[in-house]
Design a protein around this motif. Sequence first.
Motif, PDB file in Angstrom:
ATOM      1  N   ARG A 172       6.706  95.809 -52.473  1.00  0.00           N
ATOM      2  CA  ARG A 172       7.392  94.521 -52.552  1.00  0.00           C
ATOM      3  C   ARG A 172       6.902  93.729 -53.766  1.00  0.00           C
ATOM      4  NH1 ARG A 172       8.978  92.281 -46.598  1.00  0.00           N
ATOM      5  NH2 ARG A 172       9.323  94.304 -45.596  1.00  0.00           N
ATOM      6  N   TYR A 173       7.843  93.073 -54.404  1.00  0.00           N
ATOM      7  CA  TYR A 173       7.587  92.322 -55.627  1.00  0.00           C
ATOM      8  C   TYR A 173       8.014  90.870 -55.442  1.00  0.00           C
ATOM      9  CZ  TYR A 173       7.243  96.911 -57.910  1.00  0.00           C
ATOM     10  OH  TYR A 173       6.876  98.176 -58.265  1.00  0.00           O
ATOM     11  N   LEU A 174       7.324  89.970 -56.139  1.00  0.00           N
ATOM     12  CA  LEU A 174       7.731  88.573 -56.207  1.00  0.00           C
ATOM     13  C   LEU A 174       8.356  88.333 -57.567  1.00  0.00           C
ATOM     14  CD1 LEU A 174       4.681  86.774 -54.556  1.00  0.00           C
ATOM     15  CD2 LEU A 174       6.890  87.304 -53.523  1.00  0.00           C
ATOM     16  N   VAL A 175       9.519  87.660 -57.568  1.00  0.00           N
ATOM     17  CA  VAL A 175      10.266  87.470 -58.799  1.00  0.00           C
ATOM     18  C   VAL A 175      10.932  86.105 -58.794  1.00  0.00           C
ATOM     19  CG1 VAL A 175      12.202  88.747 -57.774  1.00  0.00           C
ATOM     20  CG2 VAL A 175      12.144  88.387 -60.226  1.00  0.00           C
ATOM     21  N   LEU A 176      10.896  85.448 -59.947  1.00  0.00           N
ATOM     22  CA  LEU A 176      11.590  84.171 -60.109  1.00  0.00           C
ATOM     23  C   LEU A 176      12.824  84.409 -60.971  1.00  0.00           C
ATOM     24  CD1 LEU A 176      11.083  81.050 -59.431  1.00  0.00           C
ATOM     25  CD2 LEU A 176      10.538  80.865 -61.878  1.00  0.00           C
ATOM     26  N   VAL A 177      13.994  83.991 -60.464  1.00  0.00           N
ATOM     27  CA  VAL A 177      15.238  84.183 -61.201  1.00  0.00           C
ATOM     28  C   VAL A 177      15.876  82.838 -61.510  1.00  0.00           C
ATOM     29  CG1 VAL A 177      15.676  86.453 -60.194  1.00  0.00           C
ATOM     30  CG2 VAL A 177      16.621  84.419 -59.080  1.00  0.00           C
ATOM     31  N   ALA A 178      16.649  82.816 -62.585  1.00  0.00           N
ATOM     32  CA  ALA A 178      17.425  81.631 -62.920  1.00  0.00           C
ATOM     33  C   ALA A 178      18.636  81.562 -61.990  1.00  0.00           C
ATOM     34  CB  ALA A 178      17.875  81.692 -64.379  1.00  0.00           C
ATOM     35  N   GLY A 179      18.914  80.369 -61.461  1.00  0.00           N
ATOM     36  CA  GLY A 179      20.062  80.200 -60.578  1.00  0.00           C
ATOM     37  C   GLY A 179      19.653  80.030 -59.126  1.00  0.00           C
ATOM     38  N   ARG A 180      20.627  79.689 -58.308  1.00  0.00           N
ATOM     39  CA  ARG A 180      20.385  79.429 -56.884  1.00  0.00           C
ATOM     40  C   ARG A 180      20.901  80.610 -56.054  1.00  0.00           C
ATOM     41  NH1 ARG A 180      19.315  74.310 -55.261  1.00  0.00           N
ATOM     42  NH2 ARG A 180      20.653  74.444 -53.426  1.00  0.00           N
ATOM     43  N   TRP A 181      19.962  81.430 -55.621  1.00  0.00           N
ATOM     44  CA  TRP A 181      20.288  82.591 -54.782  1.00  0.00           C
ATOM     45  C   TRP A 181      20.612  82.085 -53.374  1.00  0.00           C
ATOM     46  CZ3 TRP A 181      20.412  87.796 -56.113  1.00  0.00           C
ATOM     47  CH2 TRP A 181      20.508  88.706 -55.055  1.00  0.00           C
ATOM     48  N   GLU A 230      11.672  87.793 -52.930  1.00  0.00           N
ATOM     49  CA  GLU A 230      10.857  88.975 -52.682  1.00  0.00           C
ATOM     50  C   GLU A 230      11.808  90.167 -52.712  1.00  0.00           C
ATOM     51  OE1 GLU A 230       7.703  89.848 -49.324  1.00  0.00           O
ATOM     52  OE2 GLU A 230       9.701  90.482 -48.677  1.00  0.00           O
ATOM     53  N   VAL A 231      11.470  91.158 -53.510  1.00  0.00           N
ATOM     54  CA  VAL A 231      12.324  92.336 -53.635  1.00  0.00           C
ATOM     55  C   VAL A 231      11.551  93.561 -53.154  1.00  0.00           C
ATOM     56  CG1 VAL A 231      13.704  93.785 -55.166  1.00  0.00           C
ATOM     57  CG2 VAL A 231      13.528  91.316 -55.594  1.00  0.00           C
ATOM     58  N   GLU A 232      12.116  94.229 -52.171  1.00  0.00           N
ATOM     59  CA  GLU A 232      11.549  95.479 -51.665  1.00  0.00           C
ATOM     60  C   GLU A 232      12.313  96.640 -52.277  1.00  0.00           C
ATOM     61  OE1 GLU A 232      11.041  97.949 -47.442  1.00  0.00           O
ATOM     62  OE2 GLU A 232      11.646  95.834 -47.420  1.00  0.00           O
ATOM     63  N   LEU A 233      11.589  97.557 -52.897  1.00  0.00           N
ATOM     64  CA  LEU A 233      12.223  98.702 -53.540  1.00  0.00           C
ATOM     65  C   LEU A 233      12.341  99.865 -52.573  1.00  0.00           C
ATOM     66  CD1 LEU A 233      10.655  98.840 -57.125  1.00  0.00           C
ATOM     67  CD2 LEU A 233      12.846  97.892 -56.405  1.00  0.00           C
ATOM     68  N   LYS A 234      13.562 100.328 -52.351  1.00  0.00           N
ATOM     69  CA  LYS A 234      13.780 101.548 -51.567  1.00  0.00           C
ATOM     70  C   LYS A 234      13.878 102.765 -52.489  1.00  0.00           C
ATOM     71  CE  LYS A 234      13.888 101.210 -47.766  1.00  0.00           C
ATOM     72  NZ  LYS A 234      12.726 101.053 -46.841  1.00  0.00           N
ATOM     73  N   THR A 235      14.218 102.529 -53.757  1.00  0.00           N
ATOM     74  CA  THR A 235      14.132 103.553 -54.797  1.00  0.00           C
ATOM     75  C   THR A 235      13.316 102.954 -55.935  1.00  0.00           C
ATOM     76  OG1 THR A 235      16.218 102.790 -55.770  1.00  0.00           O
ATOM     77  CG2 THR A 235      16.350 104.643 -54.237  1.00  0.00           C
ATOM     78  N   GLY A 236      12.810 103.798 -56.808  1.00  0.00           N
ATOM     79  CA  GLY A 236      11.935 103.302 -57.867  1.00  0.00           C
ATOM     80  C   GLY A 236      12.448 103.614 -59.254  1.00  0.00           C
ATOM     81  N   ARG A 237      13.675 103.197 -59.555  1.00  0.00           N
ATOM     82  CA  ARG A 237      14.257 103.471 -60.874  1.00  0.00           C
ATOM     83  C   ARG A 237      13.649 102.578 -61.954  1.00  0.00           C
ATOM     84  NH1 ARG A 237      15.885 108.050 -58.855  1.00  0.00           N
ATOM     85  NH2 ARG A 237      17.607 107.871 -57.367  1.00  0.00           N
ATOM     86  N   THR A 238      13.710 103.062 -63.182  1.00  0.00           N
ATOM     87  CA  THR A 238      13.230 102.282 -64.312  1.00  0.00           C
ATOM     88  C   THR A 238      13.959 100.943 -64.384  1.00  0.00           C
ATOM     89  OG1 THR A 238      12.733 104.297 -65.555  1.00  0.00           O
ATOM     90  CG2 THR A 238      12.993 102.264 -66.824  1.00  0.00           C
ATOM     91  N   HIS A 239      13.204  99.849 -64.497  1.00  0.00           N
ATOM     92  CA  HIS A 239      13.747  98.487 -64.656  1.00  0.00           C
ATOM     93  C   HIS A 239      14.701  98.095 -63.526  1.00  0.00           C
ATOM     94  CE1 HIS A 239      13.083  98.940 -69.308  1.00  0.00           C
ATOM     95  NE2 HIS A 239      11.951  98.875 -68.629  1.00  0.00           N
TER      96      HIS A 239
END
Length: 319
Positions: A172-181, A230-239
């Motif tokens: 799991r990753y923490l990420v800040l994005v522009a915009g209102r999700w 918070e983004v959970e990766l089910k696959t691990g593709r580049t970028h």
Amino acid sequence: MTIQGKAIAVRHERIDEASAGQRIDNWLMRIAKGVPKSHIYRILRGGEVRVNGRRVQQTYRLAEGDEVRIPPIRVAERMASAPAPAGKPLPVVWEDDALVVVDKPAGKAVHGGSGVSYGVIEQLRSQRPEARMLELAHRLDRETSGLLIVAKKRSALITLHDMMREGRMEKRYLVLVAGRWNNPLQHVKLPLYKYLTPEGERRVRVSEEGKPSHSIVRLLRRWRRFSLLEVELKTGRTHQIRVHLTHLGFPLAGDDKYGDFALNKQLEGEGLKRMFLHAASLRFRHPLTGEEIALSSPLPDELQQFIDHLDAEDAPEHG
């Protein structure tokens, strides 16, 4: 130490996803630092480099899983003899005789190459000369901070790779994005296609030609201009995280490859001078003992300080 006039032994390299898609001549120049281009092309033309046991042209594009035979190559003394700089010891969050998990700082590559002389793995090997084996179990982008697993035994490495391929490791990753999700929970399933720019840089885009890719996005907090996810990766593709979210209209704050470049410039003035992407947690069973391991890494100071800045200018909404 390798010296001028002395060649390293024949080696075999298996191509991973990060190197797949590159032309073999460019790949060889990256891994054989200090070797003249003329020599790279000479060993290719002479058939000394083999891919899966066969000769290939210099234009051959490597595929994931290819095994490359590299003949003995003479390495320039100044490139081969320079020791990896010790630097500040990498923070270790877990270690036993099979693996070590480090908390990688942003701005540090996981390995040398692509213009980077030394990365995490070279630093670890330099700081632990007694270690028989230290191999990356997975990768993080240079700009990404957080938890990174390094295997100390071949059996552990093989099992870790199986676990990741079969989706038995929670990342799991923490990420800040522009915009209102808006969505509290959203599954993003968009195929990702890897390609090279005319300058030879690796890029990824959403395309039906690409590989299946799955991210699970959870809304944690939201401000007027930004959303913390918070983004959970089910696959691990580049970028994967960067391309999935940007494709949906939510570029990562500070992303210099896929992001909003004008916004990034503005954010530098507000104190955010890096990409806001952090590998915050890992949960998996120990590859040899089966023990459950749950690890976490807090936001680095520079990212937490930017969150505090957003809180000060605009009260957050919680997801």
